[in-house]
Design a protein around this motif. Structure first.
Motif, mmCIF file in Angstrom:
data_model
loop_
_atom_site.group_PDB
_atom_site.id
_atom_site.type_symbol
_atom_site.label_atom_id
_atom_site.label_comp_id
_atom_site.label_asym_id
_atom_site.label_seq_id
_atom_site.Cartn_x
_atom_site.Cartn_y
_atom_site.Cartn_z
ATOM 1 N N THR A 141 14.137 75.231 80.752
ATOM 2 C CA THR A 141 15.068 74.088 80.269
ATOM 3 C C THR A 141 15.007 72.859 80.504
ATOM 4 N N GLN B 118 15.343 69.446 73.525
ATOM 5 C CA GLN B 118 16.270 69.047 74.689
ATOM 6 C C GLN B 118 16.883 67.658 73.942
ATOM 7 N N CYS C 176 19.955 72.240 75.752
ATOM 8 C CA CYS C 176 18.471 72.833 75.602
ATOM 9 C C CYS C 176 18.649 74.181 74.790
#
Length: 255
Positions: free
Chosen positions: A117, A209, A220
């Motif tokens: 992430t 993101q 994310c």
């Protein structure tokens, strides 16, 4: 005041272009005409026009003026260079879009999730799995990770609506930018179970993101799209780069 005036001119010209007041290929009013209409300085007009150039609405050329080059998105297209929620995209494209949260939980990033992430290890997150239906058919599967400290009261009920509406209009967050990666990947068992793929064995995958005005990555997302209607559209601007002159090879003198 100058900042508000600049935004006002940008928004007004953008609305005229999108609504067809200025058709494709048509020249916009001259700088002098815009200065008189909006009662502002030449620099303010040029800032607004510069943003229209950046966003792919107009093109300027010395001696000709400001030309409208805007082509509206196709009805089924998503915009690469715009951050919009699924609900907003559905309204814009005229599609009937609904969302269903199939999983909502809290988690904390370990090293594996941090690599996946981009959130630091130890970050408290909300994780949701959401299915987006287009005209009643499940076509998009989202895995969303949200920072808990940016939205501590988020729950499944809020998540099933428009999260961006909640963040912006209720929490006052300013959503600024999103970094995206586009790939094509084989369908997983989860994809086949939750989406109607109509025989496709691959999906278009968008990893995002997203950052707020404080420079904090608060979201994310991995968004997995049915490929039969996947279409993203963008306006690209060429940034000329001057090539570095090549050095002549060194010569040696024989004796």
């Amino acid at each position: 005041m100058p900042h508000r005036k600049f935004n006002q001119i940008y928004a007004e010209l953008k609305e005229r272009i999108e609504s067809g007041v200025y058709t494709v290929g048509q020249m916009l009013p001259s700088e002098n005409t815009l200065i008189k209409e909006f009662d502002c300085s030449r620099n303010t007009v040029r800032r607004a026009v510069g943003c229209l150039v950046r966003d792919g609405y107009v093109q300027t050329s010395q001696g000709r003026g400001i030309c409208n080059i805007y082509q509206p998105l196709e009805p089924s297209s998503y915009a690469i260079d715009t951050i919009e929620s699924f609900a907003e995209a559905s309204r814009r494209t005229g599609q009937h879009g609904t969302s269903r949260v199939v999983q909502f939980e809290t988690c904390t990033t370990d090293e594996t999730l941090a690599r996946k992430t981009g959130f630091p290890v130890g970050t408290a997150l909300f994780h949701q799995i959401c299915i987006h239906n287009i005209d009643g058919i499940p076509r998009i599967l989202n895995h969303n990770y949200f920072r808990q400290d940016c939205m501590p009261n988020l729950n499944a009920e809020i998540a099933s609506g428009s999260i961006y509406h909640y963040l912006e209009d209720e929490l006052g967050m300013s959503i600024v930018t999103s970094k995206r990666i586009f790939t094509v990947e084989h369908a997983t068992e989860e994809d086949r179970a939750l989406l109607q793929l109509d025989g496709y064995d691959c999906l278009a995958v968008v990893r995002s993101q997203t950052y707020n005005s404080e420079g904090v990555m608060f979201e994310c997302t991995q968004s997995r799209h049915y490929p039969g209607i996947f279409r993203f559209q963008s306006n690209a601007v060429r940034q000329h780069v001057t090539a570095t002159p090549r050095k002549a090879p060194a010569t040696t003198t024989s004796r």
